[in-house]
Scaffold this motif. Sequence first.
Motif, PDB file in Angstrom:
ATOM      1  N   GLU A 115     -41.349 -42.968 -41.641  1.00 51.00           N
ATOM      2  CA  GLU A 115     -39.869 -43.374 -42.315  1.00 51.00           C
ATOM      3  C   GLU A 115     -38.635 -42.963 -42.193  1.00 51.00           C
ATOM      4  O   GLU A 115     -37.544 -43.528 -42.432  1.00 51.00           O
ATOM      5  N   ARG A 151     -47.292 -44.333 -46.749  1.00 52.80           N
ATOM      6  CA  ARG A 151     -46.813 -45.862 -46.811  1.00 52.80           C
ATOM      7  C   ARG A 151     -45.317 -45.695 -47.395  1.00 52.80           C
ATOM      8  O   ARG A 151     -44.914 -45.029 -48.248  1.00 52.80           O
ATOM      9  N   SER A 178     -46.018 -58.075 -47.756  1.00 56.93           N
ATOM     10  CA  SER A 178     -46.722 -57.917 -46.586  1.00 56.93           C
ATOM     11  C   SER A 178     -46.629 -56.379 -46.173  1.00 56.93           C
ATOM     12  O   SER A 178     -45.841 -55.576 -46.471  1.00 56.93           O
ATOM     13  N   THR A 179     -47.434 -56.211 -45.114  1.00 61.25           N
ATOM     14  CA  THR A 179     -47.459 -54.904 -44.454  1.00 61.25           C
ATOM     15  C   THR A 179     -47.359 -55.120 -43.016  1.00 61.25           C
ATOM     16  O   THR A 179     -47.627 -56.078 -42.314  1.00 61.25           O
ATOM     17  N   ARG A 180     -46.648 -54.067 -42.584  1.00 60.71           N
ATOM     18  CA  ARG A 180     -46.366 -54.076 -41.046  1.00 60.71           C
ATOM     19  C   ARG A 180     -46.359 -52.547 -40.304  1.00 60.71           C
ATOM     20  O   ARG A 180     -46.059 -51.534 -41.111  1.00 60.71           O
ATOM     21  N   SER A 181     -46.911 -52.236 -39.400  1.00 62.51           N
ATOM     22  CA  SER A 181     -47.108 -51.028 -38.953  1.00 62.51           C
ATOM     23  C   SER A 181     -45.780 -50.480 -38.367  1.00 62.51           C
ATOM     24  O   SER A 181     -44.743 -51.066 -38.032  1.00 62.51           O
ATOM     25  N   SER A 182     -45.627 -49.061 -38.436  1.00 63.73           N
ATOM     26  CA  SER A 182     -44.452 -48.268 -37.988  1.00 63.73           C
ATOM     27  C   SER A 182     -44.248 -48.839 -36.300  1.00 63.73           C
ATOM     28  O   SER A 182     -43.060 -48.855 -35.995  1.00 63.73           O
ATOM     29  N   ALA A 240     -49.636 -45.086 -35.455  1.00 61.72           N
ATOM     30  CA  ALA A 240     -49.066 -45.952 -36.251  1.00 61.72           C
ATOM     31  C   ALA A 240     -49.442 -45.882 -37.948  1.00 61.72           C
ATOM     32  O   ALA A 240     -50.328 -45.403 -38.171  1.00 61.72           O
ATOM     33  N   VAL A 241     -48.519 -46.207 -38.800  1.00 62.74           N
ATOM     34  CA  VAL A 241     -48.766 -45.911 -40.367  1.00 62.74           C
ATOM     35  C   VAL A 241     -48.318 -47.256 -40.717  1.00 62.74           C
ATOM     36  O   VAL A 241     -47.108 -47.948 -40.298  1.00 62.74           O
ATOM     37  N   ALA A 242     -49.224 -47.664 -41.689  1.00 63.05           N
ATOM     38  CA  ALA A 242     -48.743 -49.130 -42.491  1.00 63.05           C
ATOM     39  C   ALA A 242     -47.726 -48.865 -43.328  1.00 63.05           C
ATOM     40  O   ALA A 242     -47.524 -47.898 -44.071  1.00 63.05           O
ATOM     41  N   MET A 243     -46.677 -49.704 -43.269  1.00 62.46           N
ATOM     42  CA  MET A 243     -45.403 -49.830 -43.762  1.00 62.46           C
ATOM     43  C   MET A 243     -45.466 -51.115 -44.754  1.00 62.46           C
ATOM     44  O   MET A 243     -45.669 -52.226 -44.422  1.00 62.46           O
ATOM     45  N   ASP A 244     -45.245 -51.001 -46.203  1.00 71.05           N
ATOM     46  CA  ASP A 244     -45.110 -52.200 -46.993  1.00 71.05           C
ATOM     47  C   ASP A 244     -43.682 -52.801 -46.854  1.00 71.05           C
ATOM     48  O   ASP A 244     -42.984 -52.139 -47.051  1.00 71.05           O
TER      49      ASP A 244
END
Length: 115
Positions: free
Chosen positions: A53, A2, A92-96, A83-87
């Motif tokens: 990232e 993340r 909130s969280t948004r996918s890569s 897809a990776v969850a990004m904070d």
Amino acid sequence: MRGLILVALAATAVAGSAQAGERTGYAAIVAGDLSQAERMLTTERRIFPQRPELMLNLAAVYQQTGRTGAAASLYRDVLAQPAVAMDLPNGSTRSSHAIADAALRRFAPTTLANR
């Protein structure tokens, strides 16, 4: 993994965490030192070539320095990975994938119609 996403100057997503800021180029991008960020990201990508990232941050550097073709290529590379969850900074969280898709849409030409 993340990451923390920050919307940088050109509305480009920048990923990194406070602790890993030096390894993701985050601190250098926020400080406006894009050449330093690029050096760090290039070095880290030799070790971790598939980390979203790193790809997102390097794409942000490329975009902010006028290398839109290279940026678009990295955004497509992110989409080719799982897809990776990004904070996000707001909690909130948004996918890569969502981040890369949004960035690629900014590159798409606008089609106009008239009569």
